[in-house]
Design an enzyme around this catalytic site. Sequence first.
Site, PDB file in Angstrom:
ATOM      1  CG  HIS A 185      -6.368   6.017   4.529  1.00 26.54           C
ATOM      2  ND1 HIS A 185      -6.628   5.631   3.236  1.00 26.54           N
ATOM      3  CD2 HIS A 185      -7.578   6.179   5.115  1.00 26.54           C
ATOM      4  CE1 HIS A 185      -7.935   5.578   3.045  1.00 26.54           C
ATOM      5  NE2 HIS A 185      -8.532   5.915   4.176  1.00 26.54           N
ATOM      6  CD  GLU A 235      -2.011   6.154   2.896  1.00 23.17           C
ATOM      7  OE1 GLU A 235      -2.662   7.069   2.349  1.00 23.17           O
ATOM      8  OE2 GLU A 235      -2.512   5.074   3.238  1.00 23.17           O
ATOM      9  CG  ASP A 259      -4.349   1.254   5.275  1.00 22.81           C
ATOM     10  OD1 ASP A 259      -4.753   1.140   6.446  1.00 22.81           O
ATOM     11  OD2 ASP A 259      -4.598   2.236   4.564  1.00 22.81           O
ATOM     12  CD  GLU A 307      -7.796  19.708  -0.514  1.00 28.69           C
ATOM     13  OE1 GLU A 307      -6.546  19.669  -0.493  1.00 28.69           O
ATOM     14  OE2 GLU A 307      -8.431  20.718  -0.868  1.00 28.69           O
ATOM     15  CG  ASP A 359      -1.884   1.194   1.199  1.00 28.86           C
ATOM     16  OD1 ASP A 359      -2.659   1.303   0.231  1.00 28.86           O
ATOM     17  OD2 ASP A 359      -1.848   2.012   2.134  1.00 28.86           O
TER      18      ASP A 359
END
Length: 239
Positions: free
Chosen positions: A151, A9, A156, A52, A7
């Site tokens: 997250h 980010e 994750d 965001e 995963d």
Amino acid sequence: MREIVLDTETTGFDPDTGDRIVEIGAVELMNHLPTGRTFHVYVNPERPMPQEAFEVHGLGDDFLRDKPKFAEIAADFIAFIGEEARLVIHNAGFDMKFLNAELRLCGYPVMPYSRAVDTLDIARSQFPGAQNSLDALCRRFRIDNSNRTLHGALLDSELLAEVYLALRGGRQPGLVLDSGPLGAGAGPGLQAPGAARRGPRPRPLAPRITEAEAAAHAGFVATLGEKAVWLRYGGGENL
């Protein structure tokens, strides 16, 4: 068979517009079982973090400022994933696009999309029309994700590894089918007549139905009369 559950980010949604990776987490599986080996790194994206994106993963400019740039960790990342391992990713197109953009910037060969196993595609095929986010799948398979307030790539990946194994049918270590002589009419994996039978489990499996489902079943059994087969098994409340 070696697989890497992975995963990332990022600072946003599109590396073509300048978004970069800020975290990578990966978990190694061997023959569908976790080995305990992981890869985890925070990455300086060399650009400001949009608000965001910060609200999704909580990784801000101050935290990432002293972290290594992707070019500095690229060799270690490539060494960990190797050349042959399949990459198990939720919404694989997103992560693969970012990883290949970063590798390209560093002058490394990009990875073919065929290396990726997309758990989102698997989930959609098994549960069409249902929610298939990582959180939704954790709820469906009763995987504890209570620590996932934001997250995080490594957490994750660890959750996704459990989801992936559940999507594959929950493979259990040491599960071996009988391979002795088969009786007439028996098929592969079926026990021959007269063969020794294994005893009950030392610890019964935990129930997988809710109290409401158990109550509804008990109400249904009550309508079947005194000879209902379910009554031989305690009304089915232990299923």
